[in-house]
Design a protein around this motif. Sequence first.
Motif, PDB file in Angstrom:
ATOM      1  N   LEU A  65      47.884  32.791  36.104  1.00 12.03           N
ATOM      2  CA  LEU A  65      48.358  33.181  37.330  1.00 12.03           C
ATOM      3  C   LEU A  65      47.305  32.741  38.306  1.00 12.03           C
ATOM      4  CD1 LEU A  65      49.755  36.529  37.146  1.00 12.03           C
ATOM      5  CD2 LEU A  65      50.847  34.497  36.701  1.00 12.03           C
ATOM      6  N   ASP A  66      47.723  32.215  39.525  1.00 11.87           N
ATOM      7  CA  ASP A  66      46.783  31.922  40.741  1.00 11.87           C
ATOM      8  C   ASP A  66      46.980  32.935  41.746  1.00 11.87           C
ATOM      9  OD1 ASP A  66      48.927  30.866  41.970  1.00 11.87           O
ATOM     10  OD2 ASP A  66      48.570  29.029  41.804  1.00 11.87           O
ATOM     11  N   ILE A  67      46.614  32.623  42.953  1.00  8.63           N
ATOM     12  CA  ILE A  67      46.552  33.763  44.040  1.00  8.63           C
ATOM     13  C   ILE A  67      47.870  34.012  44.523  1.00  8.63           C
ATOM     14  CG2 ILE A  67      46.168  31.928  45.693  1.00  8.63           C
ATOM     15  CD1 ILE A  67      44.131  33.964  47.299  1.00  8.63           C
ATOM     16  N   ASN A  68      48.833  33.020  44.214  1.00 13.70           N
ATOM     17  CA  ASN A  68      50.179  33.316  44.681  1.00 13.70           C
ATOM     18  C   ASN A  68      51.296  34.093  43.524  1.00 13.70           C
ATOM     19  OD1 ASN A  68      50.086  31.661  46.912  1.00 13.70           O
ATOM     20  ND2 ASN A  68      50.160  29.921  45.733  1.00 13.70           N
ATOM     21  N   LYS A  69      50.558  34.823  42.526  1.00 19.72           N
ATOM     22  CA  LYS A  69      51.352  35.295  41.436  1.00 19.72           C
ATOM     23  C   LYS A  69      52.127  34.383  40.683  1.00 19.72           C
ATOM     24  CE  LYS A  69      50.705  39.620  44.028  1.00 19.72           C
ATOM     25  NZ  LYS A  69      51.214  40.876  44.253  1.00 19.72           N
ATOM     26  N   TYR A 106      45.611  42.882  29.594  1.00 19.13           N
ATOM     27  CA  TYR A 106      46.019  43.662  30.555  1.00 19.13           C
ATOM     28  C   TYR A 106      47.346  42.905  31.385  1.00 19.13           C
ATOM     29  CZ  TYR A 106      42.274  46.252  28.519  1.00 19.13           C
ATOM     30  OH  TYR A 106      41.429  47.090  27.596  1.00 19.13           O
ATOM     31  N   PRO A 107      47.911  43.857  32.079  1.00 24.11           N
ATOM     32  CA  PRO A 107      48.921  43.395  32.900  1.00 24.11           C
ATOM     33  C   PRO A 107      48.651  43.103  34.368  1.00 24.11           C
ATOM     34  CG  PRO A 107      49.115  45.622  32.655  1.00 24.11           C
ATOM     35  CD  PRO A 107      47.965  45.308  31.805  1.00 24.11           C
ATOM     36  N   GLN A 108      49.530  42.494  34.834  1.00 29.24           N
ATOM     37  CA  GLN A 108      49.514  41.806  36.387  1.00 29.24           C
ATOM     38  C   GLN A 108      49.163  43.116  37.071  1.00 29.24           C
ATOM     39  OE1 GLN A 108      52.167  38.978  38.127  1.00 29.24           O
ATOM     40  NE2 GLN A 108      52.200  40.375  39.972  1.00 29.24           N
ATOM     41  N   LYS A 133      38.181  34.858  38.929  1.00 32.78           N
ATOM     42  CA  LYS A 133      38.802  35.899  37.740  1.00 32.78           C
ATOM     43  C   LYS A 133      37.080  35.891  37.088  1.00 32.78           C
ATOM     44  CE  LYS A 133      43.313  34.299  37.056  1.00 32.78           C
ATOM     45  NZ  LYS A 133      44.294  33.341  36.842  1.00 32.78           N
ATOM     46  N   TYR A 185      54.462  36.230  35.910  1.00 33.74           N
ATOM     47  CA  TYR A 185      53.818  36.944  34.706  1.00 33.74           C
ATOM     48  C   TYR A 185      54.851  37.240  33.633  1.00 33.74           C
ATOM     49  CZ  TYR A 185      51.190  40.214  32.218  1.00 33.74           C
ATOM     50  OH  TYR A 185      50.380  41.049  31.113  1.00 33.74           O
ATOM     51  N   TYR A 237      48.124  36.656  32.281  1.00 33.09           N
ATOM     52  CA  TYR A 237      47.153  36.902  33.695  1.00 33.09           C
ATOM     53  C   TYR A 237      46.449  35.707  33.738  1.00 33.09           C
ATOM     54  CZ  TYR A 237      43.151  38.248  36.227  1.00 33.09           C
ATOM     55  OH  TYR A 237      42.059  38.476  37.235  1.00 33.09           O
ATOM     56  N   ASN A 294      39.591  45.454  39.055  1.00 33.21           N
ATOM     57  CA  ASN A 294      38.989  44.312  38.216  1.00 33.21           C
ATOM     58  C   ASN A 294      38.047  44.679  37.286  1.00 33.21           C
ATOM     59  OD1 ASN A 294      38.756  41.441  37.678  1.00 33.21           O
ATOM     60  ND2 ASN A 294      38.816  40.858  39.771  1.00 33.21           N
ATOM     61  N   VAL A 350      41.456  31.788  40.785  1.00 32.09           N
ATOM     62  CA  VAL A 350      41.429  32.782  41.434  1.00 32.09           C
ATOM     63  C   VAL A 350      42.210  33.668  41.377  1.00 32.09           C
ATOM     64  CG1 VAL A 350      41.484  33.473  43.971  1.00 32.09           C
ATOM     65  CG2 VAL A 350      40.084  31.324  43.347  1.00 32.09           C
ATOM     66  N   SER A 351      42.028  34.836  41.277  1.00 36.25           N
ATOM     67  CA  SER A 351      43.022  35.847  40.771  1.00 36.25           C
ATOM     68  C   SER A 351      44.118  36.283  42.064  1.00 36.25           C
ATOM     69  CB  SER A 351      42.267  37.400  40.397  1.00 36.25           C
ATOM     70  OG  SER A 351      43.081  38.175  39.986  1.00 36.25           O
ATOM     71  N   LEU A 352      45.059  37.157  41.570  1.00 35.18           N
ATOM     72  CA  LEU A 352      46.009  37.132  42.555  1.00 35.18           C
ATOM     73  C   LEU A 352      45.604  38.058  43.951  1.00 35.18           C
ATOM     74  CD1 LEU A 352      46.856  40.424  41.515  1.00 35.18           C
ATOM     75  CD2 LEU A 352      47.776  39.074  39.548  1.00 35.18           C
ATOM     76  N   ASN A 353      44.453  38.783  43.763  1.00 35.56           N
ATOM     77  CA  ASN A 353      43.670  39.532  45.076  1.00 35.56           C
ATOM     78  C   ASN A 353      43.030  38.477  45.906  1.00 35.56           C
ATOM     79  OD1 ASN A 353      41.944  39.426  43.187  1.00 35.56           O
ATOM     80  ND2 ASN A 353      41.856  41.557  43.096  1.00 35.56           N
ATOM     81  N   GLY A 354      42.747  37.246  45.374  1.00 34.75           N
ATOM     82  CA  GLY A 354      41.802  36.395  46.041  1.00 34.75           C
ATOM     83  C   GLY A 354      40.394  36.546  45.520  1.00 34.75           C
ATOM     84  N   TYR A 363      45.421  44.274  37.645  1.00 27.08           N
ATOM     85  CA  TYR A 363      44.707  43.281  38.657  1.00 27.08           C
ATOM     86  C   TYR A 363      45.175  43.682  39.993  1.00 27.08           C
ATOM     87  CZ  TYR A 363      43.040  41.629  34.045  1.00 27.08           C
ATOM     88  OH  TYR A 363      42.400  41.571  32.591  1.00 27.08           O
ATOM     89  N   GLU A 364      46.197  44.133  40.311  1.00 29.79           N
ATOM     90  CA  GLU A 364      46.525  44.378  41.837  1.00 29.79           C
ATOM     91  C   GLU A 364      45.656  45.135  42.382  1.00 29.79           C
ATOM     92  OE1 GLU A 364      50.950  44.464  41.670  1.00 29.79           O
ATOM     93  OE2 GLU A 364      50.883  42.468  41.169  1.00 29.79           O
TER      94      GLU A 364
END
Lengths: 254, 254
Positions: free
Chosen positions: A171-175, B190-192, B28, A213, A168, B199, B21-25, B195-196
């Motif tokens: 990863l960045d915003i683009n997964k 914890y998996p991707q 982190k 991931y 996790y 948080n 930045v996390s996958l949701n913008g 976090y989708e």
Amino acid sequence: MNYPESDLILRLDNKIPSYDVSLNGQTKFYTLCNILLDSAAVHANKYQFGYRDMQKENVYWVLSRFHIIMHEYPRMDDQVKVETWPKGVNKLFFMRDYRILSEDGRLLTTATTAWLVLDGNTGRPRKMEENYNLHHFHVDDFHAIEPVPDKLPRIKEPDRQTHVTARYSDLDINKHVNAVKYIEWVQDCYPQELYETQNVKEFQINYQAETRYGEKVQIRIMNASRRDPFEYLEGIRASDKYVAFRARVLFGAF
Amino acid sequence: MNYPESDLILRLDNKIPSYDVSLNGQTKFYTLCNILLDSAAVHANKYQFGYRDMQKENVYWVLSRFHIIMHEYPRMDDQVKVETWPKGVNKLFFMRDYRILSEDGRLLTTATTAWLVLDGNTGRPRKMEENYNLHHFHVDDFHAIEPVPDKLPRIKEPDRQTHVTARYSDLDINKHVNAVKYIEWVQDCYPQELYETQNVKEFQINYQAETRYGEKVQIRIMNASRRDPFEYLEGIRASDKYVAFRARVLFGAF
């Protein structure tokens, strides 16, 4: 080299963070790479070709090649000045350079990057003549590093291998795994003892495929030799054997 | 709560970096923890009890407990205001609180930390009455989070286990795994998919023993239940079974 007084050179004051300091008190190399790329993002946003602006046009920036030379390392709590400017287009590459200077003006870092603009539908490079105006913004004949970063060779016979699995935090915003995380992975291939006397002096990386991931990446390493003091590395996705990145690194005493 | 107009509250403007930045913008969670602790380092330096000042007295700061509540997450490229202030002493703990506010003043994060001052020779806590003047600097009766962070329980029967090995990128200037890296390790359990939609909403950690380069740490996890929605985690050094950290985390939708 003439130092141009252009509005197109962005200058940022950055405090070196207290975390991400190496065991010798110098900033970690990959952290400086983060600071450089963050300055690029700030600049792109300022001229309306940042992540969100590009998203509206259904295109996105991809970092393709990165070349950094370290002259001196900043240390914990130092203030540094970061400069960045776009240099225009070289074939399909949008070129952008960087310098990091100490508070009193010593040159710490010089770097250059080559970016592609990819089409959101096809994933192929989009030509720059289309309806966004990137080609208006560039500083001519002012280089931190003049040559376009090389295409790095594949490693035929690695001296050693290791692997890493994308988490996790990678990863960045683009997964996808963040570009600088590959650099962190490369640094993690070397033991604490190395960093007690040396640090990265020069680094080049080619980004070739994204990693997602949970993907396992094999890292193949070709040792430095008397003939060539660089270490060469290649990250290969375990699932399909695609090359995710190729890099070369030169260590030295600081 | 009365908001005091004290010189002892440090206020910093921070740009949320484009990396981390996390996958949701959203930024982190562990990156926000880095920003908080960096503000503490800036403040300690300002009042001459920072890392280097303490080194001269042969003492050093150790973060012992950390409690963070997230009200809202900043997003990529946002500007935020970080506030931090020392709250004085509670038994052996030096207490320091934090708030992160959005540019227009919305409360994003509240946090509190409990620190020990350890003697460089004995590794034991040193009493505050000695020859440095930490006890002059504190803001009374102003709390981001009022209670001293709890001592967390050991995990008797974990629901699952995983492990991590300390790498170069985990280390800080003391050659130990950096405090926030343990938080990153917890997030990486914890998996991707989690976090989708979710948080970190609340997080507590106790730091109990350092981890060095190459050390394998087993992470034992007790799942959330209807009775207690927190997940509990415990990091145990594989070599000697010492507990490196205990943590608890509550996830929520943002």
